[in-house]
Write a protein that holds these residues in place. Sequence first.
Motif, PDB file in Angstrom:
ATOM      1  N   SER A   2       0.812  -1.226   0.000  1.00  0.00           N
ATOM      2  CA  SER A   2       0.000   0.000   0.000  1.00  0.00           C
ATOM      3  C   SER A   2       0.844   1.275   0.000  1.00  0.00           C
ATOM      4  O   SER A   2       0.406   2.307  -0.490  1.00  0.00           O
ATOM      5  CB  SER A   2      -0.947   0.013   1.205  1.00  0.00           C
ATOM      6  OG  SER A   2      -0.218   0.030   2.419  1.00  0.00           O
ATOM      7  N   ASN A   3       2.030   1.209   0.584  1.00  0.00           N
ATOM      8  CA  ASN A   3       2.909   2.381   0.616  1.00  0.00           C
ATOM      9  C   ASN A   3       4.165   2.098  -0.208  1.00  0.00           C
ATOM     10  O   ASN A   3       4.986   1.275   0.187  1.00  0.00           O
ATOM     11  CB  ASN A   3       3.310   2.717   2.060  1.00  0.00           C
ATOM     12  CG  ASN A   3       2.122   3.162   2.885  1.00  0.00           C
ATOM     13  OD1 ASN A   3       1.312   3.960   2.440  1.00  0.00           O
ATOM     14  ND2 ASN A   3       2.013   2.631   4.103  1.00  0.00           N
ATOM     15  N   PRO A   4       4.331   2.752  -1.336  1.00  0.00           N
ATOM     16  CA  PRO A   4       5.494   2.483  -2.192  1.00  0.00           C
ATOM     17  C   PRO A   4       6.812   2.781  -1.473  1.00  0.00           C
ATOM     18  O   PRO A   4       6.912   3.730  -0.705  1.00  0.00           O
ATOM     19  CB  PRO A   4       5.281   3.442  -3.371  1.00  0.00           C
ATOM     20  CG  PRO A   4       3.830   3.777  -3.353  1.00  0.00           C
ATOM     21  CD  PRO A   4       3.426   3.761  -1.910  1.00  0.00           C
ATOM     22  N   TYR A   5       7.807   1.982  -1.716  1.00  0.00           N
ATOM     23  CA  TYR A   5       9.140   2.193  -1.138  1.00  0.00           C
ATOM     24  C   TYR A   5      10.164   1.563  -2.068  1.00  0.00           C
ATOM     25  O   TYR A   5       9.847   0.678  -2.870  1.00  0.00           O
ATOM     26  CB  TYR A   5       9.240   1.594   0.265  1.00  0.00           C
ATOM     27  CG  TYR A   5       8.761   0.160   0.369  1.00  0.00           C
ATOM     28  CD1 TYR A   5       9.628  -0.912   0.137  1.00  0.00           C
ATOM     29  CD2 TYR A   5       7.440  -0.127   0.704  1.00  0.00           C
ATOM     30  CE1 TYR A   5       9.189  -2.226   0.239  1.00  0.00           C
ATOM     31  CE2 TYR A   5       6.996  -1.432   0.803  1.00  0.00           C
ATOM     32  CZ  TYR A   5       7.869  -2.478   0.570  1.00  0.00           C
ATOM     33  OH  TYR A   5       7.433  -3.776   0.649  1.00  0.00           O
ATOM     34  N   TRP A   6      11.412   2.050  -1.956  1.00  0.00           N
ATOM     35  CA  TRP A   6      12.455   1.525  -2.837  1.00  0.00           C
ATOM     36  C   TRP A   6      12.858   0.120  -2.419  1.00  0.00           C
ATOM     37  O   TRP A   6      12.994  -0.192  -1.237  1.00  0.00           O
ATOM     38  CB  TRP A   6      13.686   2.434  -2.804  1.00  0.00           C
ATOM     39  CG  TRP A   6      14.716   1.965  -3.797  1.00  0.00           C
ATOM     40  CD1 TRP A   6      14.798   2.291  -5.111  1.00  0.00           C
ATOM     41  CD2 TRP A   6      15.786   1.047  -3.545  1.00  0.00           C
ATOM     42  NE1 TRP A   6      15.853   1.634  -5.709  1.00  0.00           N
ATOM     43  CE2 TRP A   6      16.472   0.861  -4.775  1.00  0.00           C
ATOM     44  CE3 TRP A   6      16.224   0.352  -2.422  1.00  0.00           C
ATOM     45  CZ2 TRP A   6      17.581   0.024  -4.893  1.00  0.00           C
ATOM     46  CZ3 TRP A   6      17.323  -0.488  -2.533  1.00  0.00           C
ATOM     47  CH2 TRP A   6      18.001  -0.646  -3.757  1.00  0.00           C
ATOM     48  N   ASN A   7      13.063  -0.728  -3.411  1.00  0.00           N
ATOM     49  CA  ASN A   7      13.538  -2.090  -3.199  1.00  0.00           C
ATOM     50  C   ASN A   7      14.273  -2.499  -4.469  1.00  0.00           C
ATOM     51  O   ASN A   7      13.893  -2.079  -5.573  1.00  0.00           O
ATOM     52  CB  ASN A   7      12.354  -3.034  -2.946  1.00  0.00           C
ATOM     53  CG  ASN A   7      12.816  -4.409  -2.473  1.00  0.00           C
ATOM     54  OD1 ASN A   7      13.415  -4.535  -1.408  1.00  0.00           O
ATOM     55  ND2 ASN A   7      12.526  -5.422  -3.259  1.00  0.00           N
TER      56      ASN A   7
END
Length: 360
Positions: A329-334
């Motif tokens: 639900s919350n975009p983050y770098w990976n």
Amino acid sequence: MQPFEYNPNPGRVVFGSGSIKKLPDEIKRLNKSKPLLLSTPQQADQVKALEPILKDGSIAPAGLFSEATMHTPTHVTEKALQYTRECGADCVVSFGGGSTIGLGKAISIRTGLEHVCVPTTYAGSEMTPILGETAEGRKTTKSDPKILPGTVIYDVDFTMTLPEGLSATSGVNAIAHAVEALYARNTNPVINLMALEGTKALAESLPIIVNKPHDVDARSKAQYGAWLCGMCLGSVGMSLHHKLCHTLGGSFNLPHAETHTIVLPHAIAYNSPKIPETMQRLADVLPESHGDAIRGLNVLLTKLKVKRGLKEYGMKEEDVDKAADIAVSNPYWNPREIEKEPLRETIRRCWAGEEAKADL
């Protein structure tokens, strides 16, 4: 060599057996005299051992708040803040693991009080400017240089009674900080050195501790490794592993270190196609990996005799879908794109307690 940025951690570290005797001097060094002692209910008796040490150094504790709990719920923080004001404390001393140190951070960032940590586990929270808090079933994190504790006293003597099981999970939790630092978007050569050295120290010492919990050399080596791994967590960004653990821990009230222990090999397996160099470097410092980092992690967890399934800590199978929804639900770098179906299967494997494998 790739360009990079490096910001050294400004925290002060006092390391060594018996170093707790320096606590009064460290408080005076900060020009403070009325510390509030923090602990969990389970460590209330142990933290009282600091009182005579402080008094011998002409320091009178302002009080003891012993209600720290995992995931740093905000209602506990509010209660602790009220007590802090009532007792007139001019600094905070956290004694314990991530739960207590988290509460100390929450108090410090809200009040501006100096924060001294005496870690008794290998969680590494004392080395980070990160605070994770839980409210209404959701865990959120924030990072601010002011959250970083000013002084950390690593005294191996206070880890000698840490139960073998908690030693194992706390240590793997620390390894997770280092592993994600190796492929962080803002990693750098100095952090890579710390990450590999910290992982190696813990991977070598934790199996000894599980079988010989009173081995002082192994305990010291593990504490050294935990310090380095904590430095990694406090210096660069984290990715899928930590996001998953925060989702699972905060939303389903799962134990912190145990959740990190279960998730780590699965999160690394998910990312492995995009981080081949990291996988090789990690394999090189994991005993019995035979060139395969995922195998090395699986072997390590087997040696440590830890539980491998989140269902063993109360997570229900129907929670797998909910966890996947929250995690995306919350975009983050990976390093690898977050895809819901492979991620859901990763969480299911964590729930079921299966061995990690890189086939998603």
